[in-house]
Design a protein around this motif. Structure first.
Motif, PDB file in Angstrom:
ATOM      1  N   GLY A  39       0.539  -1.064   0.075  1.00 49.15           N
ATOM      2  CA  GLY A  39      -0.299  -0.023   0.492  1.00 49.15           C
ATOM      3  C   GLY A  39       0.746   1.269   0.382  1.00 49.15           C
ATOM      4  O   GLY A  39       0.072   2.152  -0.760  1.00 49.15           O
ATOM      5  N   SER A  40       2.142   1.417   0.476  1.00 47.58           N
ATOM      6  CA  SER A  40       3.099   2.849   0.787  1.00 47.58           C
ATOM      7  C   SER A  40       3.915   2.466  -0.764  1.00 47.58           C
ATOM      8  O   SER A  40       3.928   4.169  -0.139  1.00 47.58           O
ATOM      9  CB  SER A  40       3.394   2.811   2.099  1.00 47.58           C
ATOM     10  N   PHE A  41       4.089   1.990  -1.470  1.00 48.63           N
ATOM     11  CA  PHE A  41       4.711   2.303  -2.485  1.00 48.63           C
ATOM     12  C   PHE A  41       3.762   3.458  -3.681  1.00 48.63           C
ATOM     13  O   PHE A  41       2.660   3.202  -3.678  1.00 48.63           O
ATOM     14  CB  PHE A  41       4.399   0.347  -3.205  1.00 48.63           C
ATOM     15  N   PRO A  42       4.806   3.636  -3.318  1.00 45.21           N
ATOM     16  CA  PRO A  42       3.780   4.801  -3.715  1.00 45.21           C
ATOM     17  C   PRO A  42       3.502   4.781  -5.675  1.00 45.21           C
ATOM     18  O   PRO A  42       4.923   4.363  -6.684  1.00 45.21           O
ATOM     19  CB  PRO A  42       5.358   6.058  -4.410  1.00 45.21           C
ATOM     20  N   VAL A  43       2.900   5.659  -6.146  1.00 46.53           N
ATOM     21  CA  VAL A  43       2.345   4.997  -7.323  1.00 46.53           C
ATOM     22  C   VAL A  43       2.753   6.180  -7.910  1.00 46.53           C
ATOM     23  O   VAL A  43       1.754   7.515  -7.697  1.00 46.53           O
ATOM     24  CB  VAL A  43       1.113   4.681  -7.469  1.00 46.53           C
ATOM     25  N   MET A  44       2.831   6.921  -9.280  1.00 46.48           N
ATOM     26  CA  MET A  44       2.957   8.649  -9.794  1.00 46.48           C
ATOM     27  C   MET A  44       1.681   8.188 -11.344  1.00 46.48           C
ATOM     28  O   MET A  44       2.507   7.275 -12.281  1.00 46.48           O
ATOM     29  CB  MET A  44       5.018   8.774 -10.070  1.00 46.48           C
ATOM     30  N   VAL A  45       1.366   9.326 -11.156  1.00 49.42           N
ATOM     31  CA  VAL A  45       0.799   8.983 -12.234  1.00 49.42           C
ATOM     32  C   VAL A  45       0.527  10.011 -13.661  1.00 49.42           C
ATOM     33  O   VAL A  45       0.440  12.188 -12.786  1.00 49.42           O
ATOM     34  CB  VAL A  45      -1.309   9.102 -12.399  1.00 49.42           C
ATOM     35  N   HIS A  46       1.291   9.999 -14.391  1.00 49.12           N
ATOM     36  CA  HIS A  46       1.540  11.302 -15.605  1.00 49.12           C
ATOM     37  C   HIS A  46       0.184  11.228 -15.814  1.00 49.12           C
ATOM     38  O   HIS A  46      -1.307  10.882 -16.147  1.00 49.12           O
ATOM     39  CB  HIS A  46       2.000  10.497 -16.665  1.00 49.12           C
TER      40      HIS A  46
END
Length: 372
Positions: free
Chosen positions: A180-187
């Protein structure tokens, strides 16, 4: 005996004196004036500013690509940035090769893995949903756990074609399996998918990049107000990251957002070879100049490229100018009473009377002068 002693520096917070001592790859002392220091190498900063090393959390620096590529050191230590985070240039198929190349670089390099296994071999890397596979992605995250620190999902029409938000849904499912804490970056960019549909899937562990673009599918409605769904996302704790880039930062959009208080938590460049050489990005310092122009304090803009990205991506040893942290430092001047022209991604120009000029990078305890 320490390895490096930086004396006569200036604090970004209040212009007070600051000095730093480094042993090996770690900061061991910070103070207004360090007394009794014996060092193998002493550098007199002569009143220049010293901060924790700048972190650019959105670059494209896998040199073997043809669309978005660069040398990490050109984006990194040569411009005052001590750590770069590549934003999804590579996927499971090629991130191992990228890792090997980066081990030979001076700049600290980390990566977000593209949710699609090919990475950005072509603009439409998520047009075939079959490239979004769990097993290969999870395998390389485990194999390169010291390198892969996030997932990147590009959610604009030219990338996903007819797949809408399905790549992001899958990326979020992978994130959940990783704890859950693993970041996702969204373009984000042109629609479909609609920005609201993208933001509705995101939460406080996620980073929206390109949030201040000037495109119709953005945070500003037709009446010139911030969309309610953008406020909801912001208040929900989604990190708004600048991600300037060739086509993703617009002065008019930012005028409205900044005046309303919807301000970025982190500043990044989205730099690669073409927009480094030809603009409008050029480098991190030029990007930071734009936020000084908006009235942000020097401490605030530097925090947005040190503490903020370190927090977003769990870089627990970076981002702070404190004993025990990695010896990554950026030394720079702020030249005042000099007129410069700043350009956004839509060729709009404004003038400003200050300029940040990096002079030296210290990367893991080693000092490098910056030319020019």
């Amino acid at each position: 005996m320490v390895d490096l002693y930086l004396k006569n520096g200036r604090n970004i917070k209040d212009d007070s004196p600051i000095e730093v001592a480094v042993l090996g790859k770690k900061i061991v002392a910070v103070g207004h004036q360090l007394v009794g220091i014996v060092a193998r190498k002493t550098i007199d900063l002569d009143g220049k500013y010293v901060s924790a090393g700048w972190i650019d959390d959105h670059v494209h620096c896998y040199e073997k690509l043809t669309l978005y590529y660069d040398d990490p050191d050109e984006d990194g230590y040569k411009s005052g940035v001590t750590t770069v985070i590549d934003a999804g240039s590579t996927g499971a198929d090629n991130i191992g090769d990228f890792y090997k190349i980066t081990r030979k670089k001076i700049t600290n390099v980390y990566a977000m893995i593209n949710v699609g296994k090919t990475g950005i071999l072509a603009q439409n890397e998520l047009g075939d949903i079959n490239t979004v596979k769990k097993e290969p992605l999870m395998n390389v995250i485990e194999q390169y756990s010291d390198f892969i620190i996030g997932i990147k999902v590009r959610e604009s029409h030219s990338v996903v074609i007819d797949n809408g938000v399905e790549p992001l849904k899958r990326g979020k499912a992978f994130q959940n399996e990783l704890g859950g804490s693993f970041p996702v970056m969204v373009h984000v960019g042109a629609n479909p998918p609609e920005l609201k549909a993208v933001l509705d899937l995101m939460d406080e562990n996620d980073i929206l990049t390109h949030g201040y673009n000037g495109k119709p599918n953005g945070i500003i409605d037709k009446e010139g107000n911030i969309e309610q769904f953008a406020w909801e996302a912001y208040r929900r704790g989604i990190t708004f990251d600048v991600g300037h880039g060739t086509d993703s930062f617009n002065f008019h959009t930012f005028d409205i957002a900044n005046a309303a208080g919807l301000t970025p938590q982190s500043i990044s460049t989205d730099i690669y070879n073409r927009n480094r050489l030809n603009g409008p990005v050029y480098d991190m310092a030029t990007t930071l100049d734009k936020f000084l122009m908006y009235g942000y304090s020097l401490k605030d803009v530097i925090d947005k490229v040190t503490k903020a990205p370190a927090n977003s991506f769990g870089l627990v040893n970076k981002g702070w100018l404190c004993p025990g942290y990695d010896a990554d430092l950026t030394i720079f001047d702020v030249i005042k009473n000099t007129e410069i022209t700043l350009t956004d991604s839509n060729h709009n120009q404004r003038t400003f009377n200050q300029k940040i000029c990096p002079r030296m990078s210290v990367v893991m305890g080693k000092a490098y002068e910056i030319g020019g």
